[in-house]
Design a protein around this motif. Structure first.
Motif, PDB file in Angstrom:
ATOM      1  N   ASN A 180       0.782  -1.231   0.023  1.00 25.37           N
ATOM      2  CA  ASN A 180       0.053   0.067  -0.105  1.00 25.37           C
ATOM      3  C   ASN A 180       0.847   1.186  -0.087  1.00 25.37           C
ATOM      4  OD1 ASN A 180      -2.677  -0.781   0.019  1.00 25.37           O
ATOM      5  ND2 ASN A 180      -2.634  -1.558   1.799  1.00 25.37           N
ATOM      6  N   THR A 181       2.084   1.114   0.302  1.00 20.36           N
ATOM      7  CA  THR A 181       2.963   2.401   0.292  1.00 20.36           C
ATOM      8  C   THR A 181       4.031   2.208  -0.618  1.00 20.36           C
ATOM      9  OG1 THR A 181       4.434   1.483   1.955  1.00 20.36           O
ATOM     10  CG2 THR A 181       2.631   2.864   2.761  1.00 20.36           C
ATOM     11  N   LEU A 182       4.832   1.144  -0.616  1.00 20.75           N
ATOM     12  CA  LEU A 182       5.958   1.154  -1.785  1.00 20.75           C
ATOM     13  C   LEU A 182       5.590   1.267  -3.151  1.00 20.75           C
ATOM     14  CD1 LEU A 182       8.436  -1.027   0.379  1.00 20.75           C
ATOM     15  CD2 LEU A 182       8.499   1.465   0.210  1.00 20.75           C
ATOM     16  N   LEU A 183       4.430   0.640  -3.462  1.00 17.44           N
ATOM     17  CA  LEU A 183       3.976   0.326  -4.609  1.00 17.44           C
ATOM     18  C   LEU A 183       3.100   1.315  -5.161  1.00 17.44           C
ATOM     19  CD1 LEU A 183       2.969  -3.355  -4.910  1.00 17.44           C
ATOM     20  CD2 LEU A 183       5.034  -2.293  -5.525  1.00 17.44           C
ATOM     21  N   ARG A 184       2.702   2.172  -4.170  1.00 16.67           N
ATOM     22  CA  ARG A 184       1.765   3.633  -4.965  1.00 16.67           C
ATOM     23  C   ARG A 184       2.498   4.396  -5.710  1.00 16.67           C
ATOM     24  NH1 ARG A 184      -2.472   5.737  -2.251  1.00 16.67           N
ATOM     25  NH2 ARG A 184      -2.012   4.454  -0.362  1.00 16.67           N
ATOM     26  N   PRO A 185       4.058   5.035  -5.571  1.00 13.85           N
ATOM     27  CA  PRO A 185       4.481   5.602  -6.624  1.00 13.85           C
ATOM     28  C   PRO A 185       4.576   4.955  -8.067  1.00 13.85           C
ATOM     29  CG  PRO A 185       5.774   5.979  -4.549  1.00 13.85           C
ATOM     30  CD  PRO A 185       4.836   4.736  -4.431  1.00 13.85           C
ATOM     31  N   ILE A 186       4.860   3.761  -7.974  1.00 12.74           N
ATOM     32  CA  ILE A 186       5.043   2.893  -9.127  1.00 12.74           C
ATOM     33  C   ILE A 186       3.573   2.920  -9.937  1.00 12.74           C
ATOM     34  CG2 ILE A 186       5.312   0.498 -10.195  1.00 12.74           C
ATOM     35  CD1 ILE A 186       7.166  -0.009  -7.736  1.00 12.74           C
ATOM     36  N   VAL A 187       2.410   2.701  -9.080  1.00 12.38           N
ATOM     37  CA  VAL A 187       1.072   2.984  -9.883  1.00 12.38           C
ATOM     38  C   VAL A 187       0.895   4.200 -10.370  1.00 12.38           C
ATOM     39  CG1 VAL A 187      -1.479   2.917  -9.283  1.00 12.38           C
ATOM     40  CG2 VAL A 187       0.208   0.825  -8.340  1.00 12.38           C
ATOM     41  N   ASN A 188       1.182   5.296  -9.630  1.00 10.90           N
ATOM     42  CA  ASN A 188       1.078   6.390 -10.042  1.00 10.90           C
ATOM     43  C   ASN A 188       2.079   6.847 -11.283  1.00 10.90           C
ATOM     44  OD1 ASN A 188      -0.664   7.456  -7.866  1.00 10.90           O
ATOM     45  ND2 ASN A 188       0.920   8.174  -6.743  1.00 10.90           N
ATOM     46  N   ARG A 189       3.016   6.142 -11.374  1.00 12.50           N
ATOM     47  CA  ARG A 189       3.794   6.410 -12.636  1.00 12.50           C
ATOM     48  C   ARG A 189       2.990   5.913 -13.722  1.00 12.50           C
ATOM     49  NH1 ARG A 189      10.471   6.254 -12.951  1.00 12.50           N
ATOM     50  NH2 ARG A 189      10.666   7.026 -15.103  1.00 12.50           N
ATOM     51  N   ILE A 190       2.728   4.602 -13.624  1.00 12.02           N
ATOM     52  CA  ILE A 190       2.147   3.825 -14.771  1.00 12.02           C
ATOM     53  C   ILE A 190       0.916   4.588 -15.195  1.00 12.02           C
ATOM     54  CG2 ILE A 190       0.990   1.757 -15.434  1.00 12.02           C
ATOM     55  CD1 ILE A 190       2.770   0.224 -13.454  1.00 12.02           C
ATOM     56  N   ASN A 191       0.110   4.910 -14.176  1.00 12.69           N
ATOM     57  CA  ASN A 191      -1.182   5.748 -14.667  1.00 12.69           C
ATOM     58  C   ASN A 191      -0.850   6.803 -15.483  1.00 12.69           C
ATOM     59  OD1 ASN A 191      -2.627   3.616 -13.593  1.00 12.69           O
ATOM     60  ND2 ASN A 191      -3.097   4.625 -11.578  1.00 12.69           N
ATOM     61  N   ARG A 192       0.405   7.871 -15.318  1.00 17.27           N
ATOM     62  CA  ARG A 192       0.519   8.861 -15.843  1.00 17.27           C
ATOM     63  C   ARG A 192       1.034   8.626 -17.499  1.00 17.27           C
ATOM     64  NH1 ARG A 192       2.822  10.756 -10.747  1.00 17.27           N
ATOM     65  NH2 ARG A 192       5.015   9.980 -11.633  1.00 17.27           N
ATOM     66  N   GLN A 193       1.339   7.476 -17.628  1.00 11.67           N
ATOM     67  CA  GLN A 193       1.736   7.085 -19.112  1.00 11.67           C
ATOM     68  C   GLN A 193       0.673   7.363 -20.001  1.00 11.67           C
ATOM     69  OE1 GLN A 193       4.733   6.414 -19.814  1.00 11.67           O
ATOM     70  NE2 GLN A 193       5.427   6.797 -17.695  1.00 11.67           N
ATOM     71  N   PRO A 194       0.744   7.715 -21.176  1.00  7.29           N
ATOM     72  CA  PRO A 194      -0.311   7.937 -22.274  1.00  7.29           C
ATOM     73  C   PRO A 194      -0.897   6.548 -22.510  1.00  7.29           C
ATOM     74  CG  PRO A 194       1.613   9.069 -22.929  1.00  7.29           C
ATOM     75  CD  PRO A 194       2.128   8.220 -21.749  1.00  7.29           C
ATOM     76  N   LEU A 195      -2.077   6.789 -22.764  1.00  5.96           N
ATOM     77  CA  LEU A 195      -3.089   5.448 -23.005  1.00  5.96           C
ATOM     78  C   LEU A 195      -2.860   5.043 -24.420  1.00  5.96           C
ATOM     79  CD1 LEU A 195      -5.330   3.690 -21.742  1.00  5.96           C
ATOM     80  CD2 LEU A 195      -6.929   5.220 -22.876  1.00  5.96           C
TER      81      LEU A 195
END
Length: 238
Positions: free
Chosen positions: A132-147
């Motif tokens: 819930n903490t260490l993976l959050r930045p990874i998730v946010n970075r993936i979500n910022r990628q163009p669709l």
């Protein structure tokens, strides 16, 4: 089952390896889902994998204690109902999956602590917190990628607002145009749109489409005298 007597360094190492494997493998599965921007993404898959690994590890440790294993089975089934209660669907979007998966992990931690497996409970807590903490930045970075519509599973819709008197002609032209660009129709609905018009709503069967082709298609349709408006949209919600 006494807490002190239940401490076993070898078993603790086993559960550490199991939880680590679940974290990594669940992360690989979740990364693919997150990249495609699906609802159950990276953290959800990791939390579920870690919780399941901890539950199974407990069952192995408690072999011979039928009563404790039976109670854990009740916890596993009961937490499913509790988790379902925090999942909400709002305007086609699903929310609360991470919270439900966290509850699943918390149930595993609580069951381990209640069984006297404090070491396993502590490890489970650390893995849940990491998800819930260490993976959050990874998730946010993936979500910022163009669709990327070529790699993302999505539902594509084509909307045409046309005169009611020319409904059949417009539908035939729409179906023919979609066939020409190899985008078969999965579903079709027609709704009243004011007193003189209808809205033709087409769901494409394919989960990956060519955006440029659909742009050109709706532009051609919009140029027809009987068509008031034509456009298409895409949704990545499940």
């Amino acid at each position: 089952m006494g807490t002190i007597h239940s401490f076993n360094a070898v078993s603790l190492l086993d559960i550490l390896i199991s939880l680590s494997a679940a974290f990594v493998l669940g992360g690989l599965i979740g990364f693919e889902r997150q990249y495609r921007q699906r609802t159950a993404g990276l953290r959800t898959n990791v939390l579920v994998a870690v919780g399941a690994a901890l539950f199974v590890g407990m069952a192995i440790r408690l072999y011979g204690h039928a009563g404790a294993v039976r109670v854990i089975a009740y916890v596993v089934s009961g937490i499913g109902f509790l988790g379902a209660g925090v999942i909400m669907r709002e305007e086609g979007n699903v929310r609360g999956l991470n919270t439900a998966a966290t509850l699943w992990g918390s149930a595993a931690v609580g069951a381990a602590a209640g069984a006297g497996l404090v070491g396993e409970a502590v490890l489970g807590t650390l893995f849940v917190l990491s998800a819930n903490t260490l993976l959050r930045p990874i998730v946010n970075r993936i979500n910022r990628q163009p669709l990327d519509v070529e790699s993302v599973e999505a539902t594509s819709m084509v909307y045409v607002i046309a005169e009611r008197a020319h409904q059949k002609m417009v539908m035939a032209l729409l179906e023919e145009a979609l066939e020409q660009i190899n985008h078969p129709i999965g579903d079709l609905d027609i709704h009243a749109f004011g007193e003189e018009d209808v809205e033709i709503e087409v769901t494409l069967a394919a989960t990956s489409v060519d955006g440029d082709e659909l742009d050109a298609l709706v532009k051609r349709l919009a140029a027809l005298p009987a068509v008031r408006q034509a456009f298409w949209s895409q949704s990545t919600t499940e």
